[in-house]
Design a protein around this motif. Structure first.
Motif, PDB file in Angstrom:
ATOM      1  N   VAL A  45      81.704   4.036 119.428  1.00  0.00           N
ATOM      2  CA  VAL A  45      82.810   3.202 119.936  1.00  0.00           C
ATOM      3  C   VAL A  45      83.702   4.036 120.854  1.00  0.00           C
ATOM      4  O   VAL A  45      84.047   3.602 121.960  1.00  0.00           O
ATOM      5  CB  VAL A  45      83.671   2.651 118.765  1.00  0.00           C
ATOM      6  CG1 VAL A  45      84.726   1.691 119.290  1.00  0.00           C
ATOM      7  CG2 VAL A  45      82.804   1.946 117.741  1.00  0.00           C
ATOM      8  N   GLN A  48      82.171   4.797 124.182  1.00  0.00           N
ATOM      9  CA  GLN A  48      82.170   3.628 125.073  1.00  0.00           C
ATOM     10  C   GLN A  48      83.570   3.353 125.625  1.00  0.00           C
ATOM     11  O   GLN A  48      83.717   2.975 126.788  1.00  0.00           O
ATOM     12  CB  GLN A  48      81.631   2.399 124.321  1.00  0.00           C
ATOM     13  CG  GLN A  48      81.200   1.249 125.220  1.00  0.00           C
ATOM     14  CD  GLN A  48      80.018   1.585 126.121  1.00  0.00           C
ATOM     15  OE1 GLN A  48      79.212   2.439 125.814  1.00  0.00           O
ATOM     16  NE2 GLN A  48      79.922   0.901 127.260  1.00  0.00           N
ATOM     17  N   ILE A  49      84.606   3.552 124.790  1.00  0.00           N
ATOM     18  CA  ILE A  49      85.992   3.394 125.273  1.00  0.00           C
ATOM     19  C   ILE A  49      86.226   4.382 126.427  1.00  0.00           C
ATOM     20  O   ILE A  49      86.767   4.028 127.483  1.00  0.00           O
ATOM     21  CB  ILE A  49      87.023   3.660 124.144  1.00  0.00           C
ATOM     22  CG1 ILE A  49      86.977   2.545 123.094  1.00  0.00           C
ATOM     23  CG2 ILE A  49      88.454   3.773 124.718  1.00  0.00           C
ATOM     24  CD1 ILE A  49      87.791   2.835 121.835  1.00  0.00           C
ATOM     25  N   GLN A  94      82.131  -3.047 129.598  1.00  0.00           N
ATOM     26  CA  GLN A  94      83.134  -3.745 128.776  1.00  0.00           C
ATOM     27  C   GLN A  94      82.467  -4.631 127.722  1.00  0.00           C
ATOM     28  O   GLN A  94      82.937  -4.702 126.585  1.00  0.00           O
ATOM     29  CB  GLN A  94      84.051  -4.594 129.675  1.00  0.00           C
ATOM     30  CG  GLN A  94      85.026  -3.747 130.480  1.00  0.00           C
ATOM     31  CD  GLN A  94      85.822  -4.580 131.477  1.00  0.00           C
ATOM     32  OE1 GLN A  94      85.324  -5.568 132.020  1.00  0.00           O
ATOM     33  NE2 GLN A  94      87.068  -4.167 131.732  1.00  0.00           N
ATOM     34  N   LEU A  97      81.230  -2.494 124.942  1.00  0.00           N
ATOM     35  CA  LEU A  97      82.364  -2.054 124.121  1.00  0.00           C
ATOM     36  C   LEU A  97      82.814  -3.178 123.185  1.00  0.00           C
ATOM     37  O   LEU A  97      83.102  -2.950 122.016  1.00  0.00           O
ATOM     38  CB  LEU A  97      83.532  -1.620 125.018  1.00  0.00           C
ATOM     39  CG  LEU A  97      84.834  -1.226 124.286  1.00  0.00           C
ATOM     40  CD1 LEU A  97      84.582  -0.103 123.290  1.00  0.00           C
ATOM     41  CD2 LEU A  97      85.910  -0.817 125.282  1.00  0.00           C
TER      42      LEU A  97
END
Length: 358
Positions: A45, A48-49, A94, A97
């Motif tokens: 996570v 990906q951010i 996006q 994510l």
């Protein structure tokens, strides 16, 4: 998204967990397991951010360059191409994510205990149960998981009345949790001379493996009976009371194990299954409460629900929960194309959760 404080909280939590784990020498085993699991969940996570934020920053920089290019056509063209490329990459980053930010099933990363039982249909149901068990065995091998047979109760012609295995590896439960339910087969039995199509069924249960830290079992809640293992005769029949039956009195769950020659090994295996069943019963209770609030759930956890049909004459596998049909029956049974069915179930579940915001 760049200024979203919830994203900052996720990144901050990763830093906290990494700091805690750097002092693992002063940590209890259960904390070590818990924080290690949390970190492995947080890492993808956070990465990906950071990717999304990097694309957003580079896009903003490229747009500044476009604005400042003035009369320089080469600079303008280069900056515009860069901006277009980044603008193209952003939606996919996006979306990925968004999926990673879905509340994860806390059991997804667990190992699983697989139980397959022959249902209605006599010998044919037992043969189908054996087919399913070997399908999962080959599926596990394809994923590099360890498949350990715990107990098999065979019928005379190669069928299984019931069979249990432990499957260990990465994200086993995440890939197998939607397999629980009634699997139905339609085919002409090998034993049938007249060539009529029979329908029979087998029940599959996939339980997340519970660890000692998850389920505390009080010895006083257990009734343990020892008995002689029964078998088809000859050498496989034990002459000592090594088979173990454990009853968990508060829930009434009963587990028996007789595969091993040693009473201690049978007891350890039985306790492993018992712990998983108690954990699963609690999980099913919580899931049922949630499901009452929202219908259309892929994995309702109802073991009596008919979830899939394997139609041999048509070479067809149909999952009734999502109306998904695949004309690759042989490859599904061989464990090769089962991923296509699993992917469809996982995608449907993710789409529903995204739509419902759960």
């Amino acid at each position: 998204m760049s200024h979203d404080s919830s994203m900052d909280k996720v990144l901050e939590r990763r830093r906290e967990v990494e700091n805690r784990l750097s002092d693992s020498a002063n940590m209890s085993n259960s904390d070590l397991v818990q924080f290690s699991r949390e970190l492995s969940d947080l890492r993808p996570v956070c990465e990906q951010i950071e990717l999304v934020r990097r694309i957003e920053t580079e896009l903003a920089d490229a747009l500044v360059m476009v604005a400042e290019a003035g009369d320089d056509p080469d600079m303008l063209e280069m900056a515009q191409a860069e901006a277009d490329l980044l603008r193209e990459q952003l939606p996919d980053a996006q979306a990925a994510l968004q999926l990673l930010l879905l509340p994860k099933d806390k059991d997804d990363s667990r190992n699983a205990i697989l139980e397959v039982r022959a249902g209605t249909g006599g010998d044919e149901a037992a043969l189908f149960a054996a087919n399913l068990f070997s399908m999962y065995q080959r599926f596990a091998a394809k994923h590099g998981w360890k498949f350990e047979v715990m107990e098999v109760s065979e019928t005379g012609i190669g069928g299984y009345k019931e069979a249990t295995a432990t499957i260990s590896g990465q994200d086993v439960f995440a890939r197998l949790k939607f397999e629980s339910g009634v699997h139905r087969v339609q085919r002409v039995p090998e034993t049938e001379a007249g060539g009529r199509i029979h329908t029979s069924a087998a029940t599959v249960a996939v339980l997340p493996e519970a660890e000692d830290v998850d389920i505390q079992i009080d010895e006083s809640d257990l009734r343990i009976d020892l008995f002689r293992a029964s078998g088809p005769g000859g050498q496989s029949v034990n002459t000592t009371d090594s088979a173990v039956r454990i009853t968990h009195l508060p829930t009434g769950i009963v587990v028996s194990q007789q595969d091993e020659k040693s009473q201690h090994k049978n007891r350890a295996k039985a306790m492993k299954i018992l712990r998983a069943r108690i954990y699963d019963a609690e999980r099913a209770r919580v899931e049922a409460e949630r499901a009452a609030e929202r219908k259309g759930q892929v994995g309702s956890g109802d073991r009596s629900e008919r979830i899939r049909t394997y139609n041999f004459p048509q070479g067809r596998v149909t999952d009734h929960r999502i109306n998904f049909t695949l004309y690759k029956l042989d490859r599904v049974i061989a464990g090769e194309a089962l991923d296509e069915v699993v992917d469809a179930l996982v995608s449907e579940d993710q789409a529903r959760r995204l739509a419902e915001g759960v």
